[in-house]
Structures are given as structure tokens and as C-alpha cells.
Design a protein around this motif. Structure first.
Motif, PDB file in Angstrom:
ATOM      1  N   SER A  47       0.835  -1.199   0.000  1.00 58.98           N
ATOM      2  CA  SER A  47       0.000   0.000   0.000  1.00 58.98           C
ATOM      3  C   SER A  47       0.871   1.250   0.000  1.00 58.98           C
ATOM      4  N   TYR A  48       0.424   2.270  -0.739  1.00 56.19           N
ATOM      5  CA  TYR A  48       1.139   3.547  -0.731  1.00 56.19           C
ATOM      6  C   TYR A  48       1.236   4.114   0.685  1.00 56.19           C
ATOM      7  N   LYS A  49       0.216   3.838   1.496  1.00 55.64           N
ATOM      8  CA  LYS A  49       0.179   4.400   2.845  1.00 55.64           C
ATOM      9  C   LYS A  49       1.310   3.886   3.726  1.00 55.64           C
ATOM     10  N   HIS A 106      -0.959   9.532  -1.059  1.00 52.96           N
ATOM     11  CA  HIS A 106      -2.016   8.529  -0.991  1.00 52.96           C
ATOM     12  C   HIS A 106      -3.099   8.813  -2.029  1.00 52.96           C
ATOM     13  N   SER A 107      -3.603   7.767  -2.679  1.00 58.72           N
ATOM     14  CA  SER A 107      -4.696   7.898  -3.643  1.00 58.72           C
ATOM     15  C   SER A 107      -6.027   8.028  -2.919  1.00 58.72           C
ATOM     16  N   THR A 108      -6.886   8.928  -3.402  1.00 66.31           N
ATOM     17  CA  THR A 108      -8.233   9.068  -2.848  1.00 66.31           C
ATOM     18  C   THR A 108      -9.315   8.968  -3.911  1.00 66.31           C
ATOM     19  N   GLY A 126      -4.511   2.438  -4.954  1.00 66.88           N
ATOM     20  CA  GLY A 126      -3.443   3.006  -4.150  1.00 66.88           C
ATOM     21  C   GLY A 126      -2.461   1.980  -3.627  1.00 66.88           C
ATOM     22  N   LYS A 127      -1.887   1.189  -4.521  1.00 59.03           N
ATOM     23  CA  LYS A 127      -0.910   0.196  -4.100  1.00 59.03           C
ATOM     24  C   LYS A 127       0.065  -0.130  -5.229  1.00 59.03           C
ATOM     25  N   VAL A 168      -1.920   9.180  -8.041  1.00 65.69           N
ATOM     26  CA  VAL A 168      -2.424  10.343  -7.314  1.00 65.69           C
ATOM     27  C   VAL A 168      -2.551  11.501  -8.300  1.00 65.69           C
TER      28      VAL A 168
END
Length: 316
Positions: free
Chosen positions: A53-55, A62-64, A70-71, A91
Motif C-alpha cells: 500500500s502507498y500508505k 495517498h490515492s483518494t 493506491g498500491k 495520485v
């Protein structure tokens, strides 16, 4: 921030590399999935996958946006087992990230060893010869926010990545474009439902879809499709010396015709339902973008696999 992009990207890349299995530590190719195209990760060998995960990555945005998981997905591609990394979701500037943050993943991929990127996106068709479901290979772009000052290379130059004034007249690698057309012919998709084109992508900041007047304006400038991504990534990729192939999936036809006038005799006797129907004819929405992306993912998977098998080399 006082810390350089290079220092932050190095920390991010080292963090990712330390988590990777040995056989996936040196990816050669990066693939960026556009809206609804996350299924492209399905082309990888399913027995050798690593997701992150990007997080969980230091400094990483981070993708929203809907349709962007988002990975990172690391794996092996094709018969030659080429190690690749797939960005399942990107993003965007419209999410509130700075233009530098939007392009940070490309710097990390460079430091992971990526020498070639395949960038995909969903775009609105401005060229009347393009149909929904067609694919356009980018051979040039118009960076609208960049021309107005929102440029990813603005500020002190990161010499570790590239030169102060990178040349973008050959941003989209001609050899790679040749290979993708040959791969497309091999798959014979041109004789079925999807056509392949080449053309110009115009980057706008979004997140609203364009007005009719804006669409006519962009078409008059020479743009064939319009979208809200890709170009900042391409600029930074080329600054880093990464070879670029970019493809747009046409997910809707932009409306270029002027809207109905309120004093038109044609609409005088129309009720609210009729007025609504004529006003919304051809209007874009994010749901149809995701649907078109999902429908095209299988074809793009086959195209990417064939392309990589026929073009394993690097000039970086």
C-alpha cells in the motif's frame, strides 16, 4: 521541505526494496494504471506477487480518487519473466496534492531501477474520429497547468535525477510506439471493436469535466484527447531518463457542440424532462469512465504482455 526530493525518494525506494522478495528487487518496467484500469495487474504471474500500500511507504502520497486502489504490485510479466512494478492507482493534482507530490512515485520508481514506463489513463475524446473504447498512443502533449506555472520541475533542480532544462520534443519514445503498433496488429484488435490511434493528450487540472466551450478550445489547439493526469508523470520520467510509452483509453466522447439556447424556438414547447434530456446529451460521468476501463482491461493486458515480450531491451 528542506530535505531534497532525491533524499526522500531514496528513503522511500530503500524502504520498498528492503521488503521485496529477492526475485522482485530489481524491476525493469513500471506500469501506471489509469481510472478503471487496475485490472492490468492481472497480467502478472499470480504465483510471484508482492503488494504494498502507498500508505505504508515513507513520504509517499495517498490515492483518494474512486477507481484508484493506491498500491504497488510487484511481479513477473510474460514468458521472459520480466520483473515489473504496477502502480494500481495514481495520485492526482485535483486531490489536493502538490504537483511535486503527484510526480514523486516516478522518482521512486527511477531509484528502484525502472528504465521504461508504460503509462495508461482514461481520457475524453476530442477528435471526432475517435470512438469510445479506442486506444490512443501518445506522441505529444499539451501541459496546460505547466504552461501556467504548475510545473513539476519548478524550483531547485535535482541534479541527481536530471538536467535543469530537459528536452521534451521526443518525450514519447518512437521505438516503443513502433513496437506497440506491431503488437496491436499481432493481436488483431484493429479488426474488432477497438481501433488504435496516435495523437496529442492535453492535461487539465480537473476535477470538473470540461465545458463545451473548453472542449472546442482544446480541440482547436490540436489536442485529440483530454485528461487529468499523465503529463506531470511523463515530464518527471523524462527528467530522470526513463523511456516512456503512454496510452489513453477513450472512455467518453467530449461534447463540442454548443449547448441549446434558452431562446431557441425548438425548445419553446418542451417540458422539464425534455429540457434535461437535451442538456445532458453526451455528458461525461465518472461511472462510465470506470465501466469503459474495466471493459478494456483485458485487451490492454494482452497488448502489454505482447509488447514486453517483443521489446525486452533498454537504452538507459
Amino acid at each position: 521541505m528542506s530535505e531534497s526530493f532525491y533524499a526522500r525518494a531514496t528513503e522511500s525506494a530503500n524502504h520498498v526494496r528492503n521488503l521485496l522478495p529477492e526475485e522482485l528487487k530489481n524491476p525493469h518496467v513500471g506500469i501506471v494504471c489509469g481510472s478503471g484500469l487496475g485490472g492490468l495487474a492481472g497480467m502478472l504471474d499470480q504465483e510471484e506477487l508482492f503488494e504494498l500500500s502507498y500508505k505504508s511507504i515513507p513520504h509517499f502520497p495517498h490515492s483518494t480518487a474512486v477507481g484508484h486502489a493506491g498500491k504497488f504490485v510487484f511481479g513477473l510479466l510474460g514468458e521472459k519473466k520480466t520483473p515489473v512494478v504496477v502502480m494500481v492507482g495514481r495520485v492526482h493534482y485535483f486531490e489536493g496534492h502538490s504537483i511535486e507530490k503527484v510526480t514523486f512515485p516516478m522518482r521512486v520508481m527511477k531509484l528502484l531501477g525502472i528504465h521504461t514506463v508504460i503509462v495508461t489513463n482514461a481520457a475524453g475524446g476530442l477528435n471526432s474520429e475517435f470512438s469510445v473504447g479506442d486506444i490512443m498512443v501518445l506522441n505529444d502533449h499539451i501541459n496546460f497547468p505547466g504552461l501556467a506555472g504548475q510545473h513539476p520541475l519548478r524550483g531547485p533542480n535535482e541534479e541527481e535525477f536530471g538536467t535543469r532544462f530537459p528536452r521534451l520534443s521526443e518525450a514519447y519514445d518512437l521505438s516503443l510506439r513502433k513496437q506497440i503498433h506491431l503488437s496491436y496488429k499481432k493481436l488483431r484488435l484493429t479488426s474488432e471493436k477497438r481501433k488504435i490511434h496516435e495523437g496529442v493528450y492535453v492535461f487539465v487540472s480537473g476535477p470538473s469535466f470540461e465545458t463545451r466551450a473548453e472542449c472546442r478550445f482544446l480541440r482547436a489547439l490540436g489536442a485529440d484527447v483530454v485528461g487529468m493526469s499523465t503529463v506531470p508523470e511523463i515530464v518527471v520520467a523524462r527528467h530522470c531518463g526513463i523511456r516512456v510509452l503512454a496510452m489513453s483509453l477513450v472512455t467518453n466522447r467530449a461534447v463540442l457542440e454548443p449547448g441549446p439556447r434558452g431562446d431557441s424556438s425548438i425548445i419553446e414547447d418542451m417540458g422539464e424532462e425534455g429540457l434535461k434530456a437535451i442538456s445532458e446529451a453526451g455528458a461525461a460521468n465518472h461511472e462510465e469512465v470506470l465501466e469503459a476501463g474495466a471493459a478494456a482491461a483485458k485487451d490492454l493486458q494482452g497488448l502489454s504482455i505482447t509488447f514486453r515480450c517483443s521489446n525486452p531491451g533498454s537504452r538507459s
